[in-house]
Design an enzyme around this catalytic site. Sequence first.
Site, PDB file in Angstrom:
ATOM      1  N   CYS A 122       0.850  -1.194   0.000  1.00 15.36           N
ATOM      2  CA  CYS A 122       0.000   0.000   0.000  1.00 15.36           C
ATOM      3  C   CYS A 122       0.887   1.246   0.000  1.00 15.36           C
ATOM      4  O   CYS A 122       1.888   1.302   0.724  1.00 15.36           O
ATOM      5  CB  CYS A 122      -0.904  -0.006   1.232  1.00 15.36           C
ATOM      6  SG  CYS A 122      -2.051   1.384   1.294  1.00 15.36           S
ATOM      7  N   HIS A 165      -9.098  -3.406  -3.155  1.00 11.29           N
ATOM      8  CA  HIS A 165      -8.101  -2.711  -2.333  1.00 11.29           C
ATOM      9  C   HIS A 165      -8.433  -1.219  -2.279  1.00 11.29           C
ATOM     10  O   HIS A 165      -8.399  -0.603  -1.204  1.00 11.29           O
ATOM     11  CB  HIS A 165      -6.691  -2.929  -2.901  1.00 11.29           C
ATOM     12  CG  HIS A 165      -5.608  -2.240  -2.127  1.00 11.29           C
ATOM     13  ND1 HIS A 165      -4.673  -2.911  -1.378  1.00 11.29           N
ATOM     14  CD2 HIS A 165      -5.328  -0.916  -1.968  1.00 11.29           C
ATOM     15  CE1 HIS A 165      -3.858  -2.031  -0.790  1.00 11.29           C
ATOM     16  NE2 HIS A 165      -4.240  -0.808  -1.136  1.00 11.29           N
ATOM     17  N   GLU A 166      -8.787  -0.648  -3.444  1.00 11.03           N
ATOM     18  CA  GLU A 166      -9.075   0.794  -3.494  1.00 11.03           C
ATOM     19  C   GLU A 166     -10.401   1.125  -2.819  1.00 11.03           C
ATOM     20  O   GLU A 166     -10.503   2.098  -2.077  1.00 11.03           O
ATOM     21  CB  GLU A 166      -9.084   1.301  -4.950  1.00 11.03           C
ATOM     22  CG  GLU A 166      -7.755   1.151  -5.680  1.00 11.03           C
ATOM     23  CD  GLU A 166      -6.576   1.698  -4.892  1.00 11.03           C
ATOM     24  OE1 GLU A 166      -5.502   1.077  -4.959  1.00 11.03           O
ATOM     25  OE2 GLU A 166      -6.730   2.699  -4.159  1.00 11.03           O
ATOM     26  N   HIS A 169     -10.152   1.455   0.825  1.00  9.98           N
ATOM     27  CA  HIS A 169      -9.630   2.744   1.311  1.00  9.98           C
ATOM     28  C   HIS A 169     -10.772   3.728   1.552  1.00  9.98           C
ATOM     29  O   HIS A 169     -10.786   4.437   2.551  1.00  9.98           O
ATOM     30  CB  HIS A 169      -8.636   3.357   0.317  1.00  9.98           C
ATOM     31  CG  HIS A 169      -7.232   2.831   0.460  1.00  9.98           C
ATOM     32  ND1 HIS A 169      -6.528   2.865   1.639  1.00  9.98           N
ATOM     33  CD2 HIS A 169      -6.400   2.256  -0.447  1.00  9.98           C
ATOM     34  CE1 HIS A 169      -5.324   2.339   1.466  1.00  9.98           C
ATOM     35  NE2 HIS A 169      -5.221   1.957   0.212  1.00  9.98           N
TER      36      HIS A 169
HETATM   37  O1  K2U Z   1      -3.968   1.802  -2.823  1.00  7.98           O
HETATM   38  C1  K2U Z   1      -2.748   1.713  -2.869  1.00  7.98           C
HETATM   39  O2  K2U Z   1      -2.027   1.817  -1.876  1.00  7.98           O
HETATM   40  C2  K2U Z   1      -2.101   1.331  -4.164  1.00  7.98           C
HETATM   41  C3  K2U Z   1      -1.666  -0.073  -4.123  1.00  7.98           C
HETATM   42  C4  K2U Z   1      -2.762  -0.871  -4.775  1.00  7.98           C
HETATM   43  C5  K2U Z   1      -2.724  -2.355  -4.639  1.00  7.98           C
HETATM   44  C6  K2U Z   1      -1.853  -3.027  -3.813  1.00  7.98           C
HETATM   45  C7  K2U Z   1      -1.879  -4.414  -3.743  1.00  7.98           C
HETATM   46  C8  K2U Z   1      -2.803  -5.143  -4.476  1.00  7.98           C
HETATM   47  C9  K2U Z   1      -3.684  -4.474  -5.294  1.00  7.98           C
HETATM   48  C10 K2U Z   1      -3.642  -3.102  -5.372  1.00  7.98           C
HETATM   49  C11 K2U Z   1      -0.304  -0.045  -4.794  1.00  7.98           C
HETATM   50  O3  K2U Z   1      -0.468  -0.174  -6.157  1.00  7.98           O
HETATM   51  S1  K2U Z   1       0.833  -1.125  -4.115  1.00  7.98           S
HETATM   52  C12 K2U Z   1       2.161  -1.125  -5.170  1.00  7.98           C
HETATM   53  C13 K2U Z   1       1.993  -1.958  -6.390  1.00  7.98           C
HETATM   54  C14 K2U Z   1       2.574  -1.528  -7.538  1.00  7.98           C
HETATM   55  C15 K2U Z   1       2.472  -2.285  -8.686  1.00  7.98           C
HETATM   56  C16 K2U Z   1       1.788  -3.493  -8.671  1.00  7.98           C
HETATM   57  C17 K2U Z   1       1.170  -3.934  -7.505  1.00  7.98           C
HETATM   58  C18 K2U Z   1       1.285  -3.160  -6.344  1.00  7.98           C
HETATM   59 NI    NI Z   2      -3.498   1.013  -0.495  1.00  7.26          NI
END
Ligand code: K2U
Ligand code: NI
Length: 197
Positions: A122, A165-166, A169
């Site tokens: 995250c 995941h989003e 949040h």
């Molecule tokens: O919401 C966030 O913090 C963005 C996350 C989203 C995410 C994490 C894990 C699984 C699904 C979505 C970031 O993208 S984490 C970094 C990342 C970068 C590339 C590929 C996967 C995760």
């Molecule tokens: Ni996140």
Amino acid sequence: MSLTDKNYRITMNDIVREGDPILRRKVEEVKFPLSDEDRNAMDAMMRYLIESQDDELAEKYGLRPGVGISANQVGLDRRMFAVLFTDVMEEENPTLYQYKLFNPKIVSHSAAMTYLPDGEGCLSVDREVEGIVPRYEKIKLKAYDENGKEMLLKLKGYPAIVMQHELDHLNGVMFYDHINAKNPQQEPTGVDIQSLW
Ligand code: K2U
Ligand code: NI
């Protein structure tokens, strides 16, 4: 120059880290027509994803790569997030998922669940948190685009994981809330669940 101004570049300094109460808040619905502030903020969020996935720009601006970012991760109390990724499970001709989603809602989901074998990370969490993060394998997501037009996205696997995941949040939920604290690598019992790969 701030996040809600035109052409603002979000950097890691703008990204709220765990411990900030806004990450634990159920954020406010967006009103249409979009205010200039909301429109500019969403454009900055998508710009962040694009630039964070460009090796040169990510290096230049010190951006952590992201496939999704929610408004409260940049301190905005708004039910909206941006996503930018291709489906990692599709080798040839992978589908690009590039969406600015407003007031998203899961309207139905499978009983079956899935998870990323390497766990999740995250942008708001500056530490490794290992463990299985169970997600619905399939979801139907209702949302609005920047013109207020309703859409229904049917998603499975990696795209479904990213959206969940989003969406979490926007409801004040962090990925590690789903991890079995006693046995992080244990699949939940009594659930039809399998690793994404
Ligand atoms: O919401 C966030 O913090 C963005 C996350 C989203 C995410 C994490 C894990 C699984 C699904 C979505 C970031 O993208 S984490 C970094 C990342 C970068 C590339 C590929 C996967 C995760
Ligand atoms: Ni996140």
